[in-house]
Design a protein around this motif. Structure first.
Motif, PDB file in Angstrom:
ATOM      1  N   ILE A  29      44.449  10.979   2.455  1.00 18.97           N
ATOM      2  CA  ILE A  29      44.027  12.310   2.884  1.00 18.97           C
ATOM      3  C   ILE A  29      42.532  12.496   2.658  1.00 18.97           C
ATOM      4  O   ILE A  29      41.960  13.493   3.069  1.00 18.97           O
ATOM      5  CB  ILE A  29      44.822  13.426   2.171  1.00 18.97           C
ATOM      6  CG1 ILE A  29      44.582  13.401   0.668  1.00 18.97           C
ATOM      7  CG2 ILE A  29      46.283  13.362   2.514  1.00 18.97           C
ATOM      8  CD1 ILE A  29      45.108  14.627  -0.057  1.00 18.97           C
ATOM      9  N   ASN A  30      41.888  11.520   2.003  1.00 16.30           N
ATOM     10  CA  ASN A  30      40.445  11.585   1.781  1.00 16.30           C
ATOM     11  C   ASN A  30      39.718  11.160   3.046  1.00 16.30           C
ATOM     12  O   ASN A  30      40.171  10.291   3.772  1.00 16.30           O
ATOM     13  CB  ASN A  30      40.038  10.671   0.628  1.00 16.30           C
ATOM     14  CG  ASN A  30      40.691  11.088  -0.665  1.00 16.30           C
ATOM     15  OD1 ASN A  30      40.732  12.264  -0.999  1.00 16.30           O
ATOM     16  ND2 ASN A  30      41.229  10.135  -1.398  1.00 16.30           N
ATOM     17  N   VAL A  31      38.584  11.794   3.303  1.00 12.30           N
ATOM     18  CA  VAL A  31      37.770  11.446   4.465  1.00 12.30           C
ATOM     19  C   VAL A  31      36.342  11.154   4.006  1.00 12.30           C
ATOM     20  O   VAL A  31      35.924  11.576   2.926  1.00 12.30           O
ATOM     21  CB  VAL A  31      37.781  12.565   5.532  1.00 12.30           C
ATOM     22  CG1 VAL A  31      39.172  12.731   6.129  1.00 12.30           C
ATOM     23  CG2 VAL A  31      37.291  13.883   4.964  1.00 12.30           C
ATOM     24  N   ASP A  32      35.598  10.441   4.842  1.00 11.35           N
ATOM     25  CA  ASP A  32      34.222  10.095   4.518  1.00 11.35           C
ATOM     26  C   ASP A  32      33.228  10.858   5.387  1.00 11.35           C
ATOM     27  O   ASP A  32      32.122  10.417   5.613  1.00 11.35           O
ATOM     28  CB  ASP A  32      34.003   8.590   4.667  1.00 11.35           C
ATOM     29  CG  ASP A  32      34.247   8.111   6.089  1.00 11.35           C
ATOM     30  OD1 ASP A  32      34.749   8.902   6.919  1.00 11.35           O
ATOM     31  OD2 ASP A  32      33.935   6.942   6.368  1.00 11.35           O
ATOM     32  N   TYR A  33      33.635  12.002   5.874  1.00 15.10           N
ATOM     33  CA  TYR A  33      32.756  12.815   6.706  1.00 15.10           C
ATOM     34  C   TYR A  33      32.809  14.267   6.250  1.00 15.10           C
ATOM     35  O   TYR A  33      33.745  14.707   5.598  1.00 15.10           O
ATOM     36  CB  TYR A  33      33.139  12.703   8.188  1.00 15.10           C
ATOM     37  CG  TYR A  33      34.577  13.053   8.487  1.00 15.10           C
ATOM     38  CD1 TYR A  33      34.973  14.382   8.652  1.00 15.10           C
ATOM     39  CD2 TYR A  33      35.537  12.065   8.616  1.00 15.10           C
ATOM     40  CE1 TYR A  33      36.284  14.710   8.925  1.00 15.10           C
ATOM     41  CE2 TYR A  33      36.855  12.381   8.892  1.00 15.10           C
ATOM     42  CZ  TYR A  33      37.214  13.704   9.046  1.00 15.10           C
ATOM     43  OH  TYR A  33      38.527  14.027   9.316  1.00 15.10           O
ATOM     44  N   VAL A  34      31.764  14.981   6.595  1.00 15.96           N
ATOM     45  CA  VAL A  34      31.673  16.400   6.287  1.00 15.96           C
ATOM     46  C   VAL A  34      31.804  17.163   7.609  1.00 15.96           C
ATOM     47  O   VAL A  34      31.274  16.752   8.633  1.00 15.96           O
ATOM     48  CB  VAL A  34      30.346  16.730   5.554  1.00 15.96           C
ATOM     49  CG1 VAL A  34      29.141  16.373   6.379  1.00 15.96           C
ATOM     50  CG2 VAL A  34      30.296  18.171   5.125  1.00 15.96           C
ATOM     51  N   THR A  35      32.571  18.255   7.591  1.00 13.63           N
ATOM     52  CA  THR A  35      32.776  19.055   8.798  1.00 13.63           C
ATOM     53  C   THR A  35      31.885  20.296   8.738  1.00 13.63           C
ATOM     54  O   THR A  35      31.700  20.892   7.681  1.00 13.63           O
ATOM     55  CB  THR A  35      34.247  19.470   8.959  1.00 13.63           C
ATOM     56  OG1 THR A  35      34.663  20.178   7.786  1.00 13.63           O
ATOM     57  CG2 THR A  35      35.133  18.257   9.180  1.00 13.63           C
ATOM     58  N   PHE A  36      31.344  20.647   9.889  1.00  7.02           N
ATOM     59  CA  PHE A  36      30.429  21.778  10.004  1.00  7.02           C
ATOM     60  C   PHE A  36      30.986  22.808  10.977  1.00  7.02           C
ATOM     61  O   PHE A  36      31.639  22.457  11.960  1.00  7.02           O
ATOM     62  CB  PHE A  36      29.073  21.327  10.563  1.00  7.02           C
ATOM     63  CG  PHE A  36      28.301  20.427   9.661  1.00  7.02           C
ATOM     64  CD1 PHE A  36      27.345  20.943   8.820  1.00  7.02           C
ATOM     65  CD2 PHE A  36      28.518  19.057   9.673  1.00  7.02           C
ATOM     66  CE1 PHE A  36      26.612  20.121   7.984  1.00  7.02           C
ATOM     67  CE2 PHE A  36      27.789  18.222   8.853  1.00  7.02           C
ATOM     68  CZ  PHE A  36      26.836  18.751   8.007  1.00  7.02           C
ATOM     69  N   GLY A  37      30.670  24.050  10.715  1.00  7.33           N
ATOM     70  CA  GLY A  37      30.920  25.136  11.651  1.00  7.33           C
ATOM     71  C   GLY A  37      29.639  25.943  11.751  1.00  7.33           C
ATOM     72  O   GLY A  37      29.028  26.283  10.731  1.00  7.33           O
ATOM     73  N   THR A  38      29.167  26.202  12.977  1.00  9.06           N
ATOM     74  CA  THR A  38      27.978  27.024  13.153  1.00  9.06           C
ATOM     75  C   THR A  38      28.436  28.439  13.457  1.00  9.06           C
ATOM     76  O   THR A  38      29.251  28.665  14.344  1.00  9.06           O
ATOM     77  CB  THR A  38      27.071  26.480  14.270  1.00  9.06           C
ATOM     78  OG1 THR A  38      27.832  26.336  15.465  1.00  9.06           O
ATOM     79  CG2 THR A  38      26.478  25.135  13.885  1.00  9.06           C
TER      80      THR A  38
END
Length: 164
Positions: A29-38
């Motif tokens: 369930i771990n990911v190596d990316y960061v998610t963004f919302g503008t």
């Protein structure tokens, strides 16, 4: 006696098959990316998605240049973090259309974080967990870290970028 030996062999064979079955559930369930919302604030000071046309996003630590096709306007996206270092820089080049006037911007974010290594099983190998994400430097109007631990199961962006 021969019947008992045959039954014992069958039971041993079945037990051997199940004992050697490799755990194929390595879905972390771990990911190596960061998610963004503008987002922006509307007239009632409520958050509303803000579409932004990203010309490019550059990250020296990941050796990557991200370019969105035809500078499409988006309000959510994700970017990979460096698995080698404990920081990742992103240089954002984007355009915003306000009242038929397009303005170009350039902003920077430097994320810092810790990486935890975990081995669930020899078959699955090492699993990285990125925790304690923070900003060491940023030039956006405003930025809020919503989730500082990167997980696939979280349905909100990790970072909200406020664009006015």
């Amino acid at each position: 006696m021969e019947s008992i030996i045959k039954k014992s062999l069958v039971i041993l064979l079945i037990a051997g098959i199940f004992a050697c079955d490799v755990d194929s559930n390595c879905g972390s369930i771990n990911v190596d990316y960061v998610t963004f919302g503008t987002v922006t604030l509307n007239a009632n000071l409520e958050e509303a998605p803000k579409n932004v046309s990203f010309d490019s996003i550059i990250s020296p630590q990941t050796d990557s240049i991200f370019r969105y096709k035809d500078s499409i306007s988006i309000s959510s996206f994700r970017l990979p973090l460096s698995p080698v270092e404990n920081q990742t820089d992103f240089f954002f080049y984007y355009s915003i259309n306000n009242a038929n006037d397009t303005v170009k911007y350039g902003d920077t974010i430097r994320f810092t974080y810790e990486k935890l290594n975990r081995v669930d099983s020899p078959e699955c190998g090492v699993d990285f967990e990125f925790v304690g994400m923070d900003t060491a430097y940023q030039t956006f109007d405003s930025l809020v870290i919503v989730n500082d631990t990167l997980k696939r199961t979280i349905n909100a962006p990790n970072i909200k970028l406020f664009i006015f």
